[in-house]
Design a protein around this motif. Structure first.
Motif, PDB file in Angstrom:
ATOM      1  N   MET A   1       1.117  -1.471   0.286  1.00 60.14           N
ATOM      2  CA  MET A   1       0.362   0.124   0.422  1.00 60.14           C
ATOM      3  C   MET A   1       0.796   0.868   0.061  1.00 60.14           C
ATOM      4  SD  MET A   1      -2.649   1.213   2.928  1.00 60.14           S
ATOM      5  CE  MET A   1      -4.059   0.379   2.748  1.00 60.14           C
ATOM      6  N   LYS A   2       0.683   2.368  -1.222  1.00 60.71           N
ATOM      7  CA  LYS A   2       1.171   3.422  -1.053  1.00 60.71           C
ATOM      8  C   LYS A   2       0.799   4.413  -0.567  1.00 60.71           C
ATOM      9  CE  LYS A   2       3.252   6.812  -4.093  1.00 60.71           C
ATOM     10  NZ  LYS A   2       3.259   6.957  -5.726  1.00 60.71           N
ATOM     11  N   LEU A   3       0.645   5.585   0.717  1.00 60.12           N
ATOM     12  CA  LEU A   3       1.008   6.195   1.717  1.00 60.12           C
ATOM     13  C   LEU A   3       0.622   7.574   0.464  1.00 60.12           C
ATOM     14  CD1 LEU A   3       2.407   5.630   4.784  1.00 60.12           C
ATOM     15  CD2 LEU A   3      -0.011   4.860   4.211  1.00 60.12           C
ATOM     16  N   SER A   4      -0.800   8.488   1.223  1.00 58.44           N
ATOM     17  CA  SER A   4      -0.533   9.656   0.717  1.00 58.44           C
ATOM     18  C   SER A   4       0.301  10.724   1.087  1.00 58.44           C
ATOM     19  CB  SER A   4      -2.550  10.432   1.183  1.00 58.44           C
ATOM     20  OG  SER A   4      -2.198  10.802   2.646  1.00 58.44           O
ATOM     21  N   ALA A   5       0.461  11.633   0.384  1.00 55.54           N
ATOM     22  CA  ALA A   5       1.784  12.224   0.959  1.00 55.54           C
ATOM     23  C   ALA A   5       1.434  12.858   2.507  1.00 55.54           C
ATOM     24  CB  ALA A   5       1.439  13.627  -0.132  1.00 55.54           C
ATOM     25  N   ASP A   6      -0.184  13.455   2.682  1.00 58.33           N
ATOM     26  CA  ASP A   6      -0.061  13.887   3.982  1.00 58.33           C
ATOM     27  C   ASP A   6       0.317  13.105   4.995  1.00 58.33           C
ATOM     28  OD1 ASP A   6      -1.424  16.395   2.827  1.00 58.33           O
ATOM     29  OD2 ASP A   6      -3.365  15.382   2.737  1.00 58.33           O
ATOM     30  N   LEU A   7       0.075  11.525   4.624  1.00 57.65           N
ATOM     31  CA  LEU A   7      -0.057  10.308   6.030  1.00 57.65           C
ATOM     32  C   LEU A   7       1.977  10.110   5.551  1.00 57.65           C
ATOM     33  CD1 LEU A   7      -2.009   8.031   4.997  1.00 57.65           C
ATOM     34  CD2 LEU A   7      -1.884   9.123   7.384  1.00 57.65           C
ATOM     35  N   LYS A   8       2.568  10.362   4.542  1.00 54.13           N
ATOM     36  CA  LYS A   8       4.085  10.442   4.415  1.00 54.13           C
ATOM     37  C   LYS A   8       4.871  11.590   4.814  1.00 54.13           C
ATOM     38  CE  LYS A   8       6.330   8.060   2.496  1.00 54.13           C
ATOM     39  NZ  LYS A   8       7.326   6.401   2.725  1.00 54.13           N
ATOM     40  N   ALA A   9       3.549  12.465   5.085  1.00 55.58           N
ATOM     41  CA  ALA A   9       4.063  13.826   5.917  1.00 55.58           C
ATOM     42  C   ALA A   9       4.018  13.494   7.166  1.00 55.58           C
ATOM     43  CB  ALA A   9       4.224  15.131   5.869  1.00 55.58           C
ATOM     44  N   PHE A  10       2.901  13.193   7.999  1.00 63.45           N
ATOM     45  CA  PHE A  10       2.906  12.564   9.403  1.00 63.45           C
ATOM     46  C   PHE A  10       3.344  12.098   9.822  1.00 63.45           C
ATOM     47  CE2 PHE A  10       0.405   9.906  12.125  1.00 63.45           C
ATOM     48  CZ  PHE A  10      -0.122  10.993  13.265  1.00 63.45           C
ATOM     49  N   GLU A  11       4.126  10.730   9.394  1.00 72.43           N
ATOM     50  CA  GLU A  11       5.271   9.536   9.249  1.00 72.43           C
ATOM     51  C   GLU A  11       6.432  10.214   9.993  1.00 72.43           C
ATOM     52  OE1 GLU A  11       4.575   5.478   7.135  1.00 72.43           O
ATOM     53  OE2 GLU A  11       6.165   7.219   5.762  1.00 72.43           O
ATOM     54  N   GLU A  12       6.926  11.522   8.928  1.00 67.39           N
ATOM     55  CA  GLU A  12       7.936  12.399   9.391  1.00 67.39           C
ATOM     56  C   GLU A  12       7.692  13.038  10.510  1.00 67.39           C
ATOM     57  OE1 GLU A  12       9.598  14.940   6.127  1.00 67.39           O
ATOM     58  OE2 GLU A  12       9.209  13.169   4.904  1.00 67.39           O
ATOM     59  N   ARG A  13       6.526  13.839  11.451  1.00 63.14           N
ATOM     60  CA  ARG A  13       6.157  14.215  12.519  1.00 63.14           C
ATOM     61  C   ARG A  13       6.445  13.293  13.624  1.00 63.14           C
ATOM     62  NH1 ARG A  13       2.333  16.582   8.977  1.00 63.14           N
ATOM     63  NH2 ARG A  13       0.199  15.600  10.672  1.00 63.14           N
ATOM     64  N   ILE A  14       6.133  12.149  13.384  1.00 63.50           N
ATOM     65  CA  ILE A  14       5.938  11.133  14.552  1.00 63.50           C
ATOM     66  C   ILE A  14       7.431  10.659  14.416  1.00 63.50           C
ATOM     67  CG2 ILE A  14       3.296  10.952  14.143  1.00 63.50           C
ATOM     68  CD1 ILE A  14       3.921   8.071  13.385  1.00 63.50           C
ATOM     69  N   GLY A  15       8.195  10.297  13.819  1.00 62.27           N
ATOM     70  CA  GLY A  15       9.070   9.782  14.205  1.00 62.27           C
ATOM     71  C   GLY A  15       9.132   8.733  13.221  1.00 62.27           C
ATOM     72  N   HIS A  16       7.884   8.606  13.227  1.00 63.85           N
ATOM     73  CA  HIS A  16       8.225   6.610  11.797  1.00 63.85           C
ATOM     74  C   HIS A  16       7.657   6.328  11.196  1.00 63.85           C
ATOM     75  CE1 HIS A  16       7.333   2.833  13.383  1.00 63.85           C
ATOM     76  NE2 HIS A  16       6.077   2.698  12.492  1.00 63.85           N
ATOM     77  N   GLN A  17       8.196   5.827  10.530  1.00 65.47           N
ATOM     78  CA  GLN A  17       8.191   4.882   9.114  1.00 65.47           C
ATOM     79  C   GLN A  17       7.122   3.107   8.776  1.00 65.47           C
ATOM     80  OE1 GLN A  17      11.029   5.663   6.025  1.00 65.47           O
ATOM     81  NE2 GLN A  17       9.967   4.835   4.472  1.00 65.47           N
ATOM     82  N   PHE A  18       6.414   3.420   8.570  1.00 65.46           N
ATOM     83  CA  PHE A  18       5.908   1.954   8.295  1.00 65.46           C
ATOM     84  C   PHE A  18       6.011   1.462   7.854  1.00 65.46           C
ATOM     85  CE2 PHE A  18       2.708   4.583  11.365  1.00 65.46           C
ATOM     86  CZ  PHE A  18       2.169   3.972  12.550  1.00 65.46           C
ATOM     87  N   ALA A  19       6.104  -0.190   8.653  1.00 68.04           N
ATOM     88  CA  ALA A  19       6.809  -0.878   7.635  1.00 68.04           C
ATOM     89  C   ALA A  19       5.352  -1.445   6.488  1.00 68.04           C
ATOM     90  CB  ALA A  19       7.219  -2.314   8.265  1.00 68.04           C
ATOM     91  N   ASP A  20       4.442  -1.606   7.664  1.00 64.65           N
ATOM     92  CA  ASP A  20       2.874  -2.153   7.542  1.00 64.65           C
ATOM     93  C   ASP A  20       2.023  -0.865   6.642  1.00 64.65           C
ATOM     94  OD1 ASP A  20       0.523  -2.736   6.656  1.00 64.65           O
ATOM     95  OD2 ASP A  20       0.544  -4.246   7.890  1.00 64.65           O
ATOM     96  N   PRO A  21       2.167  -0.062   6.001  1.00 65.70           N
ATOM     97  CA  PRO A  21       1.400   1.601   5.950  1.00 65.70           C
ATOM     98  C   PRO A  21       0.111   1.554   6.392  1.00 65.70           C
ATOM     99  CG  PRO A  21       2.868   1.138   3.890  1.00 65.70           C
ATOM    100  CD  PRO A  21       3.045  -0.460   4.723  1.00 65.70           C
ATOM    101  N   ALA A  22      -0.617  -0.186   5.492  1.00 65.91           N
ATOM    102  CA  ALA A  22      -2.442  -0.287   5.980  1.00 65.91           C
ATOM    103  C   ALA A  22      -2.825   0.494   7.632  1.00 65.91           C
ATOM    104  CB  ALA A  22      -2.534  -1.463   5.698  1.00 65.91           C
ATOM    105  N   LEU A  23      -1.872  -0.458   8.512  1.00 61.18           N
ATOM    106  CA  LEU A  23      -2.020   0.470   9.754  1.00 61.18           C
ATOM    107  C   LEU A  23      -1.633   1.546   9.834  1.00 61.18           C
ATOM    108  CD1 LEU A  23       0.711  -2.212  11.842  1.00 61.18           C
ATOM    109  CD2 LEU A  23      -1.882  -2.344  11.889  1.00 61.18           C
ATOM    110  N   LEU A  24      -1.336   2.465  10.161  1.00 59.28           N
ATOM    111  CA  LEU A  24      -1.508   3.565   9.728  1.00 59.28           C
ATOM    112  C   LEU A  24      -2.486   4.341   9.355  1.00 59.28           C
ATOM    113  CD1 LEU A  24      -0.937   6.703  10.737  1.00 59.28           C
ATOM    114  CD2 LEU A  24       0.844   6.402   8.417  1.00 59.28           C
ATOM    115  N   VAL A  25      -3.252   3.720   8.133  1.00 55.99           N
ATOM    116  CA  VAL A  25      -4.362   4.282   7.200  1.00 55.99           C
ATOM    117  C   VAL A  25      -5.852   3.474   7.704  1.00 55.99           C
ATOM    118  CG1 VAL A  25      -5.934   3.610   5.317  1.00 55.99           C
ATOM    119  CG2 VAL A  25      -3.525   3.615   5.083  1.00 55.99           C
ATOM    120  N   ARG A  26      -5.310   2.201   8.836  1.00 55.36           N
ATOM    121  CA  ARG A  26      -6.340   2.375  10.189  1.00 55.36           C
ATOM    122  C   ARG A  26      -6.631   3.114  11.238  1.00 55.36           C
ATOM    123  NH1 ARG A  26      -6.792  -3.327  12.940  1.00 55.36           N
ATOM    124  NH2 ARG A  26      -4.798  -3.508  12.077  1.00 55.36           N
TER     125      ARG A  26
END
Length: 228
Positions: free
Chosen positions: A1-26
């Motif tokens: 799953m490819k994250l949107s630009a907003d969610l990629k930016a959110f990953e940077e804000r919290i300092g964690h890049q998801f191995a399983d992006p679906a978890l962040l989407v949920r």
């Protein structure tokens, strides 16, 4: 799953890049947006609340090795209450990436303490499932930051503190008025307004009357302190 630009930016804000992006989407999908093909974050909220609690319990024990349970409990409550969680959510601009249904958006969902607080708990759970406890612990400690070291200042019971403020100025005790109740019977949401005799007031929403009263009192105290 490819994250949107907003969610990629959110990953940077919290300092964690998801191995399983679906978890962040949920984690950022509110129940008002759930469907047969889209899971919401309610189960993650349940897990994240427990992860947050364990991290904070460990942190408080390490911070003050001589504290009694009676001293630790109000500090713990101050760190994990919905108001604090919502403040953290605002600091990382979590509302910007939350997926809400139209009715929830119209009713001002992004401003609700309970909704924001639940969402940050869901994010914590997503990080825990994605990277394990140590990674989730590091995230929580990073996001809560100085709040942990200064928690003694926030551990006072807000309703008691507000009553003391009113008494010191010869005002009548604060009143707490329920202005709204929403949600199903098994998961109600209460809106409470704290009111002072001098006309000052503040409103808060939470899953219980007690929590809403505390949050309303705390909000009103902050307003009064800022005005002085």
């Amino acid at each position: 799953m490819k994250l949107s630009a907003d969610l990629k930016a959110f990953e940077e804000r919290i300092g964690h890049q998801f191995a399983d992006p679906a978890l962040l989407v949920r984690a950022v999908t509110h129940a008002s947006m759930s469907s047969a093909n889209r899971d919401d974050n309610q189960r993650l909220e349940f897990l994240g609340d427990r992860v947050l609690g364990l991290v904070m319990a460990e942190a408080l024990l390490a911070l003050d090795t001589g504290a009694t349970e009676g001293q630790l409990a109000p500090r713990f409550n101050a760190l994990v209450r919905k108001e604090t969680c919502a403040d953290v959510a605002r600091e990382i601009d979590l509302g910007k990436v939350l997926k809400l249904g139209r009715s929830e958006m119209i009713s001002g969902g992004l401003r609700k303490l309970a909704l924001l607080g639940d969402a940050i708990e869901a994010v914590i759970a997503a990080v825990y499932l994605d990277g394990g406890f140590d990674v989730a612990k590091a995230l929580v400690l990073r996001l809560w930051g100085a709040r942990i070291d200064t928690v003694e200042e926030d551990a006072r019971d807000a309703k008691t503190a507000l009553q003391e403020w009113a008494q010191a100025r010869k005002l009548a005790p604060p009143q707490y008025v329920q202005t709204n109740r929403s949600g199903p019977d098994h998961a109600p949401v209460f809106t409470i307004e704290a009111r002072l005799e001098n006309g000052k007031q503040a409103r808060a929403t939470a899953p219980s009357k007690r929590a809403a009263e505390q949050e309303a009192a705390s909000t009103l105290l902050r307003q009064l302190e800022n005005n002085t």
